[in-house]
Scaffold this motif. Structure first.
Motif, PDB file in Angstrom:
ATOM      1  N   LEU A 120     -15.734  54.753  51.136  1.00  0.00           N
ATOM      2  CA  LEU A 120     -16.409  54.913  49.854  1.00  0.00           C
ATOM      3  C   LEU A 120     -16.131  56.282  49.235  1.00  0.00           C
ATOM      4  O   LEU A 120     -15.767  56.393  48.070  1.00  0.00           O
ATOM      5  CB  LEU A 120     -17.917  54.681  49.970  1.00  0.00           C
ATOM      6  CG  LEU A 120     -18.344  53.244  50.324  1.00  0.00           C
ATOM      7  CD1 LEU A 120     -19.861  53.133  50.357  1.00  0.00           C
ATOM      8  CD2 LEU A 120     -17.778  52.241  49.310  1.00  0.00           C
ATOM      9  N   LEU A 121     -16.319  57.346  50.026  1.00  0.00           N
ATOM     10  CA  LEU A 121     -16.025  58.689  49.502  1.00  0.00           C
ATOM     11  C   LEU A 121     -14.534  58.902  49.355  1.00  0.00           C
ATOM     12  O   LEU A 121     -14.076  59.753  48.574  1.00  0.00           O
ATOM     13  CB  LEU A 121     -16.608  59.766  50.424  1.00  0.00           C
ATOM     14  CG  LEU A 121     -18.128  59.788  50.598  1.00  0.00           C
ATOM     15  CD1 LEU A 121     -18.538  60.898  51.564  1.00  0.00           C
ATOM     16  CD2 LEU A 121     -18.817  59.978  49.247  1.00  0.00           C
ATOM     17  N   ASN A 122     -13.752  58.143  50.151  1.00  0.00           N
ATOM     18  CA  ASN A 122     -12.292  58.226  50.143  1.00  0.00           C
ATOM     19  C   ASN A 122     -11.797  59.649  50.392  1.00  0.00           C
ATOM     20  O   ASN A 122     -10.899  60.149  49.700  1.00  0.00           O
ATOM     21  CB  ASN A 122     -11.719  57.691  48.823  1.00  0.00           C
ATOM     22  CG  ASN A 122     -10.232  57.389  48.925  1.00  0.00           C
ATOM     23  OD1 ASN A 122      -9.731  57.093  50.005  1.00  0.00           O
ATOM     24  ND2 ASN A 122      -9.523  57.482  47.808  1.00  0.00           N
ATOM     25  N   VAL A 123     -12.400  60.303  51.361  1.00  0.00           N
ATOM     26  CA  VAL A 123     -11.967  61.642  51.758  1.00  0.00           C
ATOM     27  C   VAL A 123     -11.704  61.640  53.262  1.00  0.00           C
ATOM     28  O   VAL A 123     -12.262  60.834  54.009  1.00  0.00           O
ATOM     29  CB  VAL A 123     -13.032  62.711  51.418  1.00  0.00           C
ATOM     30  CG1 VAL A 123     -13.188  62.832  49.924  1.00  0.00           C
ATOM     31  CG2 VAL A 123     -14.368  62.383  52.075  1.00  0.00           C
ATOM     32  N   SER A 124     -10.828  62.528  53.684  1.00  0.00           N
ATOM     33  CA  SER A 124     -10.488  62.643  55.101  1.00  0.00           C
ATOM     34  C   SER A 124     -10.717  64.065  55.577  1.00  0.00           C
ATOM     35  O   SER A 124     -10.474  65.030  54.833  1.00  0.00           O
ATOM     36  CB  SER A 124      -9.023  62.249  55.333  1.00  0.00           C
ATOM     37  OG  SER A 124      -8.793  60.898  54.988  1.00  0.00           O
ATOM     38  N   PHE A 125     -11.209  64.194  56.794  1.00  0.00           N
ATOM     39  CA  PHE A 125     -11.445  65.499  57.401  1.00  0.00           C
ATOM     40  C   PHE A 125     -10.688  65.575  58.723  1.00  0.00           C
ATOM     41  O   PHE A 125     -10.698  64.608  59.493  1.00  0.00           O
ATOM     42  CB  PHE A 125     -12.937  65.729  57.668  1.00  0.00           C
ATOM     43  CG  PHE A 125     -13.795  65.732  56.431  1.00  0.00           C
ATOM     44  CD1 PHE A 125     -13.916  66.872  55.660  1.00  0.00           C
ATOM     45  CD2 PHE A 125     -14.477  64.591  56.047  1.00  0.00           C
ATOM     46  CE1 PHE A 125     -14.711  66.878  54.520  1.00  0.00           C
ATOM     47  CE2 PHE A 125     -15.272  64.583  54.915  1.00  0.00           C
ATOM     48  CZ  PHE A 125     -15.385  65.735  54.146  1.00  0.00           C
ATOM     49  N   VAL A 161     -11.622  48.698  51.014  1.00  0.00           N
ATOM     50  CA  VAL A 161     -10.669  48.593  49.919  1.00  0.00           C
ATOM     51  C   VAL A 161     -11.132  49.326  48.660  1.00  0.00           C
ATOM     52  O   VAL A 161     -10.476  49.281  47.621  1.00  0.00           O
ATOM     53  CB  VAL A 161     -10.366  47.114  49.575  1.00  0.00           C
ATOM     54  CG1 VAL A 161      -9.754  46.418  50.767  1.00  0.00           C
ATOM     55  CG2 VAL A 161     -11.630  46.388  49.113  1.00  0.00           C
ATOM     56  N   HIS A 162     -12.299  49.980  48.741  1.00  0.00           N
ATOM     57  CA  HIS A 162     -12.825  50.725  47.583  1.00  0.00           C
ATOM     58  C   HIS A 162     -12.785  52.231  47.856  1.00  0.00           C
ATOM     59  O   HIS A 162     -12.764  52.663  48.985  1.00  0.00           O
ATOM     60  CB  HIS A 162     -14.258  50.295  47.261  1.00  0.00           C
ATOM     61  CG  HIS A 162     -14.315  48.979  46.540  1.00  0.00           C
ATOM     62  ND1 HIS A 162     -14.139  47.777  47.180  1.00  0.00           N
ATOM     63  CD2 HIS A 162     -14.532  48.680  45.221  1.00  0.00           C
ATOM     64  CE1 HIS A 162     -14.243  46.783  46.313  1.00  0.00           C
ATOM     65  NE2 HIS A 162     -14.484  47.293  45.108  1.00  0.00           N
TER      66      HIS A 162
END
Length: 326
Positions: free
Chosen positions: A147-152, A325-326
């Motif tokens: 959902l946030l579409n971020v990677s750490f 997928v979002h």
């Protein structure tokens, strides 16, 4: 995806399904002949005692069929063996081998002792470490947040995450395999979203293998539906758990593994909660753990439990798919 690729997936699915439908009757007869039957726990439900003697280790079939078909496909350059697929195949076969050793001890001794828990966990842990080392040799240690579409990049914490994923998922799937058709059906439901993720990410090799596994599981489920003619045993359940964890790792869907496989999570959590609460209070929260037995003792029939757990699995899988997928 072009039409030829779709045909490859269709033929892969149908091939695995048809082979399972052909070989399973003979395999079941052979297991009967050598007396490789299930031994129900003494403390288990009385209604399950009739399952004593039902052939087990059916997981051998749905492990070998997809792996062999993948090997044949690779000979015709339809698919290939890269590092990611090597991890997937080794996780599937490796954890299945641990389960096979456990099942073999059980059926030979005719009790449910099997491998000592410490030894089983050690073997599961060693494989988890091996797969982590293989993975980080060509991938980073980032964690994707849906959902946030971020990677750490979580660095060394990624090791503990992968270790927990493999050890917990294999045991969770193993605990779910307690009712006719429950585990196989739930695994089909869980693998479909990961197959879609694989297709969206362009992992042709992985899509093809998952299609083979799903086809083989449908074939197995035909003989495992109530009343089951065969059980998958630890051979099958540990293999499927290892496969699911490996796929989630390769696709960077570690968090969504929890949601898509939430029925497996509920099963293992019910055991942890039951044991912890009982040790502290000498009382039980559930009538029996894992969770599916609680509902059986609450008056649900075995098929009602299975079908309702499948429905819950579909809901969680759809939510996970949407998030992915979002």
């Amino acid at each position: 995806m072009d039409f030829s690729e779709i045909l490859i997936y269709i033929f892969g699915f149908l091939g695995a399904l048809i082979i399972m439908l052909i070989v399973m009757p003979g395999f079941i007869r052979y297991l009967h002949k050598i007396k490789f039957g299930q031994t129900e726990r003494e403390e288990g439900l009385q209604s399950h005692k009739v399952k004593n003697g039902t052939p087990t280790m059916g997981g051998i079939a749905f492990i070998l069929v997809p792996v062999l078909l993948y090997g044949v496909a690779s000979c015709f350059s339809i698919v290939s063996f890269d590092m990611d697929m090597l991890i997937i195949l080794l996780a599937f076969v490796g954890y299945g081998l641990i389960g096979f050793i456990d099942d073999y001890i059980i059926v030979v001794k005719k009790d449910n002792t099997g491998l000592k828990p410490s030894m089983k966990f050690l073997m599961q842990s060693v494989l988890a470490i091996v797969f982590y080392l293989m993975y980080v040799s060509h991938h980073d240690t980032t964690l994707w947040i849906p959902l946030l579409n971020v990677s750490f990049d979580i660095g060394l914490l990624y090791f503990f995450l992968i270790f927990f994923m493999f050890t917990a998922e294999t045991n969770a799937v193993n605990l779910t395999d307690g009712l006719d058709g429950l585990c196989a059906g739930q695994m089909i439901i869980a693998l479909i979203p990961f197959g879609i993720f694989s297709w969206l990410a362009g992992y042709h090799n992985l899509v093809f293998f998952l299609v083979l596994v799903i086809g083989a599981l449908f074939g197995y489920l035909y003989f495992n539906k109530h009343p089951a003619k065969i059980f998958m045993g630890d051979t099958g359940s540990l293999a499927l758990g290892g496969l699911l964890a490996g796929v989630a790792m390769i696709l960077k869907q570690e968090i969504l593994l929890i949601l898509i496989g939430f029925v497996f999570v509920m099963e293992v959590l019910s055991v942890v909660i039951q044991v912890t609460y009982y040790k502290r209070t000498k009382k039980r929260i559930f009538k029996m753990a894992p969770l599916h037995h609680h509902f059986e003792l609450s008056g649900w029939s075995e098929t009602q439990v299975v079908h309702r757990f499948w429905l819950a699995g579909v809901v969680f899988a759809l939510i996970g798919l949407w998030m992915g997928v979002h």
